[in-house]
Design a protein around this motif. Structure first.
Motif, mmCIF file in Angstrom:
data_model
loop_
_atom_site.group_PDB
_atom_site.id
_atom_site.type_symbol
_atom_site.label_atom_id
_atom_site.label_comp_id
_atom_site.label_asym_id
_atom_site.label_seq_id
_atom_site.Cartn_x
_atom_site.Cartn_y
_atom_site.Cartn_z
ATOM 1 N N ARG A 85 0.878 -1.173 0.000
ATOM 2 C CA ARG A 85 0.000 0.000 0.000
ATOM 3 C C ARG A 85 0.914 1.221 0.000
ATOM 4 N NH1 ARG A 85 -5.627 -0.603 1.658
ATOM 5 N NH2 ARG A 85 -5.398 1.637 1.591
ATOM 6 N N ALA A 87 1.170 5.385 0.505
ATOM 7 C CA ALA A 87 0.508 6.568 1.055
ATOM 8 C C ALA A 87 1.385 7.794 0.843
ATOM 9 C CB ALA A 87 0.237 6.376 2.548
ATOM 10 N N GLN A 98 -4.087 16.080 -5.002
ATOM 11 C CA GLN A 98 -4.856 14.962 -4.467
ATOM 12 C C GLN A 98 -5.412 14.056 -5.557
ATOM 13 O OE1 GLN A 98 -7.685 16.311 -1.548
ATOM 14 N NE2 GLN A 98 -6.111 17.408 -0.415
ATOM 15 N N ALA A 99 -6.097 14.635 -6.513
ATOM 16 C CA ALA A 99 -6.672 13.827 -7.595
ATOM 17 C C ALA A 99 -5.569 13.134 -8.388
ATOM 18 C CB ALA A 99 -7.532 14.694 -8.507
ATOM 19 N N LEU A 101 -2.477 12.314 -7.364
ATOM 20 C CA LEU A 101 -1.855 11.264 -6.560
ATOM 21 C C LEU A 101 -2.739 10.013 -6.535
ATOM 22 C CD1 LEU A 101 -0.471 13.386 -3.595
ATOM 23 C CD2 LEU A 101 0.893 12.123 -5.248
ATOM 24 N N GLU A 102 -4.028 10.202 -6.349
ATOM 25 C CA GLU A 102 -4.943 9.058 -6.336
ATOM 26 C C GLU A 102 -4.952 8.367 -7.702
ATOM 27 O OE1 GLU A 102 -8.573 10.758 -4.881
ATOM 28 O OE2 GLU A 102 -7.835 10.793 -2.816
ATOM 29 N N HIS A 103 -4.941 9.173 -8.765
ATOM 30 C CA HIS A 103 -4.913 8.611 -10.121
ATOM 31 C C HIS A 103 -3.627 7.821 -10.366
ATOM 32 C CE1 HIS A 103 -5.535 8.273 -14.427
ATOM 33 N NE2 HIS A 103 -4.335 8.766 -14.621
ATOM 34 N N GLN A 104 -2.525 8.254 -9.752
ATOM 35 C CA GLN A 104 -1.236 7.596 -9.925
ATOM 36 C C GLN A 104 -1.076 6.342 -9.062
ATOM 37 O OE1 GLN A 104 1.259 8.242 -12.051
ATOM 38 N NE2 GLN A 104 0.139 9.903 -12.998
ATOM 39 N N ILE A 106 -1.805 6.205 -5.448
ATOM 40 C CA ILE A 106 -1.658 6.420 -4.011
ATOM 41 C C ILE A 106 -2.919 5.921 -3.329
ATOM 42 C CG2 ILE A 106 -1.543 8.206 -2.227
ATOM 43 C CD1 ILE A 106 1.124 7.856 -3.515
ATOM 44 N N ASN A 107 -2.759 5.100 -2.296
ATOM 45 C CA ASN A 107 -3.897 4.535 -1.584
ATOM 46 C C ASN A 107 -4.431 5.437 -0.473
ATOM 47 O OD1 ASN A 107 -1.847 1.903 -2.056
ATOM 48 N ND2 ASN A 107 -3.920 1.724 -2.832
ATOM 49 N N LYS A 108 -3.593 6.325 0.052
ATOM 50 C CA LYS A 108 -3.998 7.160 1.190
ATOM 51 C C LYS A 108 -3.187 8.446 1.170
ATOM 52 C CE LYS A 108 -5.638 7.253 5.642
ATOM 53 N NZ LYS A 108 -7.005 7.529 5.862
ATOM 54 N N LEU A 109 -3.817 9.542 1.591
ATOM 55 C CA LEU A 109 -3.154 10.831 1.712
ATOM 56 C C LEU A 109 -3.132 11.207 3.185
ATOM 57 C CD1 LEU A 109 -5.063 12.658 -1.163
ATOM 58 C CD2 LEU A 109 -2.826 11.580 -1.312
#
Length: 134
Positions: A85, A87, A98-99, A101-104, A106-109
């Motif tokens: 995982r 983060a 944020q968007a 990182l999630e697209h790349q 990343i499971n958690k910020l």
């Protein structure tokens, strides 16, 4: 093989590494912890340890030399072998990051906090989500 009891941190700041290590030490069960100053060092270590990949990788996307997108690309290759995982852990995570990182992948910020106990709770929450930590 993924070791769910191993957490790896990639962060260029020594103080942040110490802070994170103290938070991991505050968890109620023993967790192994490794930290690296940059993505290149972490990738080199992980490439040589393919039989023992961490269950969790925390990265500060604001680090020198390799940009976070390139680092994530390397970490995604490792995910195929052990599925850690990942983060993002940063003092600032702007909305436009944020968007992306999630697209790349990343499971958690997680934003860097002022207290060790708050960070320990955030780490524990992530571990509990995976039921790897009970």
């Amino acid at each position: 093989m993924t070791d769910k009891e191993l957490i790896l941190l990639i962060d260029a700041d020594d103080d942040d590494q110490q802070f994170f290590q103290m938070a991991v030490s505050d968890l109620p069960v023993p967790i192994k912890f490794l930290s690296f100053k940059d993505c290149s060092s972490a990738i080199a270590y992980l490439s040589s340890q393919s039989d023992r990949l961490p269950g969790y990788i925390f990265i500060d996307p604001d680090f020198p030399r390799i940009d976070w997108e390139e680092c994530l690309g390397h970490l995604k290759i490792l995910q195929g072998f052990g599925n850690p995982r990942i983060a993002a852990y940063s003092s600032r995570i702007p909305l436009h990051w944020q968007a992306e990182l999630e697209h790349q992948g990343i499971n958690k910020l997680i934003e860097k906090t002022g207290t060790i106990s708050t960070l320990a709770r955030q780490i524990e929450s992530l571990l509990k989500q995976d039921r790897a930590y009970l």
